[in-house]
Design a protein around this motif. Structure first.
Motif, PDB file in Angstrom:
ATOM      1  N   ASP A 162       0.797  -1.228   0.000  1.00 60.57           N
ATOM      2  CA  ASP A 162       0.000   0.000   0.000  1.00 60.57           C
ATOM      3  C   ASP A 162       0.827   1.273   0.000  1.00 60.57           C
ATOM      4  N   LEU A 163       2.145   1.164  -0.101  1.00 58.71           N
ATOM      5  CA  LEU A 163       2.993   2.353  -0.035  1.00 58.71           C
ATOM      6  C   LEU A 163       2.756   3.236  -1.255  1.00 58.71           C
ATOM      7  N   LYS A 164       2.278   4.465  -0.999  1.00 61.83           N
ATOM      8  CA  LYS A 164       1.950   5.390  -2.074  1.00 61.83           C
ATOM      9  C   LYS A 164       3.006   6.475  -2.248  1.00 61.83           C
ATOM     10  N   LEU A 165       3.592   6.949  -1.146  1.00 65.44           N
ATOM     11  CA  LEU A 165       4.573   8.027  -1.198  1.00 65.44           C
ATOM     12  C   LEU A 165       5.868   7.587  -0.528  1.00 65.44           C
ATOM     13  N   LEU A 166       6.980   7.737  -1.242  1.00 59.82           N
ATOM     14  CA  LEU A 166       8.304   7.438  -0.698  1.00 59.82           C
ATOM     15  C   LEU A 166       9.178   8.659  -0.926  1.00 59.82           C
ATOM     16  N   VAL A 167       9.572   9.327   0.174  1.00 60.12           N
ATOM     17  CA  VAL A 167      10.361  10.553   0.094  1.00 60.12           C
ATOM     18  C   VAL A 167      11.688  10.332   0.813  1.00 60.12           C
ATOM     19  N   LEU A 168      12.787  10.382   0.051  1.00 63.73           N
ATOM     20  CA  LEU A 168      14.136  10.244   0.608  1.00 63.73           C
ATOM     21  C   LEU A 168      14.966  11.488   0.345  1.00 63.73           C
ATOM     22  N   ARG A 169      14.386  12.561  -0.122  1.00 61.54           N
ATOM     23  CA  ARG A 169      15.097  13.740  -0.586  1.00 61.54           C
ATOM     24  C   ARG A 169      15.989  14.343   0.495  1.00 61.54           C
ATOM     25  N   SER A 170      17.050  15.000   0.022  1.00 62.19           N
ATOM     26  CA  SER A 170      17.929  15.805   0.874  1.00 62.19           C
ATOM     27  C   SER A 170      18.488  15.009   2.042  1.00 62.19           C
ATOM     28  N   ASN A 171      19.153  13.876   1.704  1.00 65.78           N
ATOM     29  CA  ASN A 171      19.871  13.090   2.690  1.00 65.78           C
ATOM     30  C   ASN A 171      21.240  12.727   2.110  1.00 65.78           C
ATOM     31  N   ARG A 172      21.818  11.652   2.611  1.00 63.66           N
ATOM     32  CA  ARG A 172      23.118  11.198   2.113  1.00 63.66           C
ATOM     33  C   ARG A 172      23.022   9.768   1.596  1.00 63.66           C
ATOM     34  N   PHE A 173      21.866   9.452   1.000  1.00 66.15           N
ATOM     35  CA  PHE A 173      21.732   8.139   0.369  1.00 66.15           C
ATOM     36  C   PHE A 173      22.713   8.062  -0.801  1.00 66.15           C
ATOM     37  N   HIS A 174      23.269   6.867  -1.018  1.00 57.96           N
ATOM     38  CA  HIS A 174      24.344   6.756  -1.994  1.00 57.96           C
ATOM     39  C   HIS A 174      24.329   5.374  -2.638  1.00 57.96           C
TER      40      HIS A 174
END
Length: 643
Positions: A499-511
């Motif tokens: 059911d996941l509709k929104l996934l927000v990872l913005r403005s981090n240090r994901f790499h």
């Protein structure tokens, strides 16, 4: 020999009285024509247990089998005359239309009629002429005959009162004490003669389609204690000059078009609940209870603390400034305090709220406040058990220690503060059975102090960073980890969440490289993904677009806004709220906050990441680089993939 007949006669009289009394009590009290009227009404409808909006509804008429209708469920009779005086068929799972020939309205001795919480199948009230003849009515309740569409706040009215109209219905009911027609489709003005109904103690006309100017004199009815006109957006009016001694206890005008001066409202010394949210009042806050979502300015007056009987105080979404009065700690009966979305400033000693043992809803979000909080060792078990606690945008620098005593929280907002470091271990023990929303976004979190293997919150919809045990939250719809300092790889293990509709990872240090989908599934319900302002590298695998079917197939005809609906009960009170999802999108270098997201909008945001997009084939064509999948006319799937 003389024989005394007196004992014999006395015994005979006693026996006669007992026998007479027995037959008098045993004989049916119900009049035959009234019994027939009820059975005719019962047979004109059907029982459908799925139609009532009340979860405690049950079919009262199913028990109508005894000869004496005065003993039927929902029926009360006058003990002297045997006539039916009260009919309460509320929440009785009744389905069908009220016919113009309905025998129910031939009960001329009726004093109370309650048909609330049923399903009258979008019918009119053609029997308004008959109801108007029930001149002895003291109470009329036809409220809440509704069909719940999406949430308890999104309903369709199932009963109409238009021909004859509202005024015709009421004209002969001059003895009314209670009038409840909330959610009946009236679509009318309010008749001025209602101000002559001096016996009225309560008027409930919420969401009735009322319009025009509301008669001021109704506010001054000598016995009126409860008045609700909420959600009649076309209804205008203003307050009269209230006088001390008015019996008004509850006044609800939220989402109407009332306006003007309300300085005299401070004279309502019996008032314990006032809701004027979304009206058009303006000017300096007067000598009265505060009002939410208006244009009030100035400081919060300390004298509000003198209203010691208050249970609800809403001042949210105004332009109030200054400090929160310390004297508020004296409002011992207060259950709800909303001060959010103002311009309040200064240092607040949070202990003032911990002294208010009945406080369950506290909103201080979006002000310029700073808090002093007591150390855990100085707190005892008497702190209030909050249900809603909003402390976002409040300059917090750590997790308030009093939270470790909270077992009943449903909504906890700690986002957009200045909380640094790891999430303490004790946080995982907060309200594990009740939590629905926990917002930790936009802080400076760096990790966890011994995160649990499995998330403790069984009902959560979580905003903020959470441990890898997230896939156990199978009902999760929104994951917002934006604007933190998280260092991690792309969480492909979240792909199976249905059911996941929104996934927000913005403005981090994901790499790192975004790998191909795991487990043969990749976010099947996803409509919005934001990976912008991170350090992802390599190619974006085309397999993801094969799974993101919700972005491709859009029906704009029934468009709504994405939201979470939640409700709970506390003693003698039911609370329902809707929390819309909000996101931030960067378009042409400008950040825009979207407080509401239509469910037909789909977004892929990879702005300022180093990844490129692999050439892929989809049912909509072959795409590489910038992608824009066209949807129905006014909506489009937008992707920001610029490196």
């Amino acid at each position: 020999m003389e024989i005394s007949f007196f004992p014999f006669i006395l015994s005979l009289l006693q026996t006669t009285l007992i026998i007479t009394s027995f037959f008098h009590c045993a004989q049916p009290l119900c009049h035959s024509h009234e019994r027939s009227a009820f059975l005719q009404f019962k047979n004109s409808l059907v029982i459908d247990k799925s139609t009532s909006a009340d979860p405690l509804a049950y079919p009262k008429v199913e028990s109508w089998s005894r000869e004496d209708c005065c003993f039927w469920d929902g029926i009360q009779c006058d003990k002297q005359t045997g006539h039916v005086t009260e009919v309460d068929l509320s929440s009785s799972c009744l389905f069908g239309s009220i016919k113009s020939t309905s025998s129910l309205f031939h009960l001329t001795q009726l004093q109370s009629l309650n048909l609330a919480y049923n399903h009258f199948n979008y019918s009119q009230i053609p029997s308004a002429i008959e109801i108007s003849k029930l001149s002895k009515l003291l109470s009329l309740n036809l409220a809440l005959n509704v069909h719940v569409v999406d949430s308890p706040s999104d309903v369709i009215r199932l009963l109409e009162l238009k021909n004859p109209g509202f005024g015709f219905l009421l004209q002969n009911l001059t003895k009314l004490r209670q009038l409840a027609l909330s959610y009946v489709d009236i679509s009318s003005t309010v008749p001025y003669f209602l101000s002559n109904f001096s016996s009225l103690t309560s008027i409930y006309l919420r969401n009735c389609g009322l319009y025009g100017k509301f008669p001021e004199s109704i506010f001054q009815l000598p016995n009126l204690e409860f008045l609700s006109l909420a959600e009649n957006k076309e209804l205008t009016g203003s307050f009269p000059e209230f006088q001390s001694g008015s019996p008004l206890k509850e006044l609800s005008l939220w989402h109407t078009s009332f306006s003007g001066d309300f300085s005299s409202i401070g004279e309502l010394d019996s008032l314990d609940q006032l809701d004027l949210e979304g009206c058009k009042f303006s000017g300096l806050i007067p000598s009265s209870i505060g009002l939410g979502r208006n244009e009030l300015t100035g400081q919060i007056p300390p004298w509000l603390a003198n209203l010691t009987q208050l249970t609800y105080l809403g001042l949210e979404a105004n332009r109030l400034n200054g400090m929160v009065p310390r004297s508020f700690s004296g409002l011992k009966k207060l259950e709800t305090l909303y001060l959010n979305s103002n311009e309040l400033s200064g240092i607040v000693d949070f202990d003032m709220f911990l002294c208010m043992e009945n406080l369950i809803k506290l909103q201080l979000t979006d002000n310029n406040l700073s808090f002093l909080t007591t150390d855990t060792k100085n707190i005892n078990a008497t702190v209030p058990q909050f249900r809603i606690l909003g402390l976002a945008l409040c300059n917090l620098r750590n997790f308030p220690s009093f939270l470790s005593y909270q077992d009943n929280l449903m909504f906890l907002e700690l986002g957009a503060n200045k909380i640094y470091g790891q999430i303490p271990k004790w946080v995982w023990n907060i309200s594990s059975e009740t939590m629905v929303s926990f917002d930790l976004s936009n802080n400076f979190l760096t990790g966890f102090d011994q995160p649990p293997t499995v998330l403790p919150w069984v009902r959560l919809k979580f905003e903020g960073r959470i441990p890898p045990s997230l896939p156990s939250c199978m009902m999760l719809q929104v994951l917002n980890l934006g604007n933190n300092q998280l260092t991690d790889i792309f969480p492909s293990w979240l792909g199976p969440l249905p059911d996941l509709k929104l996934l927000v990872l913005r403005s981090n240090r994901f790499h790192g490289v975004i790998g191909k989908p795991l487990f043969g599934s990749a976010f099947p319900s996803l409509r919005f993904i934001d990976l912008s302002y991170n350090n992802f590298t390599g190619m974006l695998p085309s397999e993801y677009f094969q799974y993101w079917n919700f972005m491709k197939h859009v029906d704009a005809s029934g468009s709504t806004y994405m939201k979470a609906n939640s409700s709970f009960k506390v003693p003698s009170h039911r609370w329902t709220n809707v929390f819309p999802y909000s996101v931030t999108i960067t378009i042409k270098g400008i950040e825009r906050v979207y407080e509401g997201i239509q469910d037909v909008l789909a977004v892929i945001d990879l702005f300022q990441v180093t990844t490129s997009m692999e050439r892929f084939q989809s049912p909509l064509g072959v795409y590489k680089g910038f992608m824009c999948l066209t949807c129905p006319t006014t909506f489009s799937v937008v992707a920001f993939l610029q490196p």
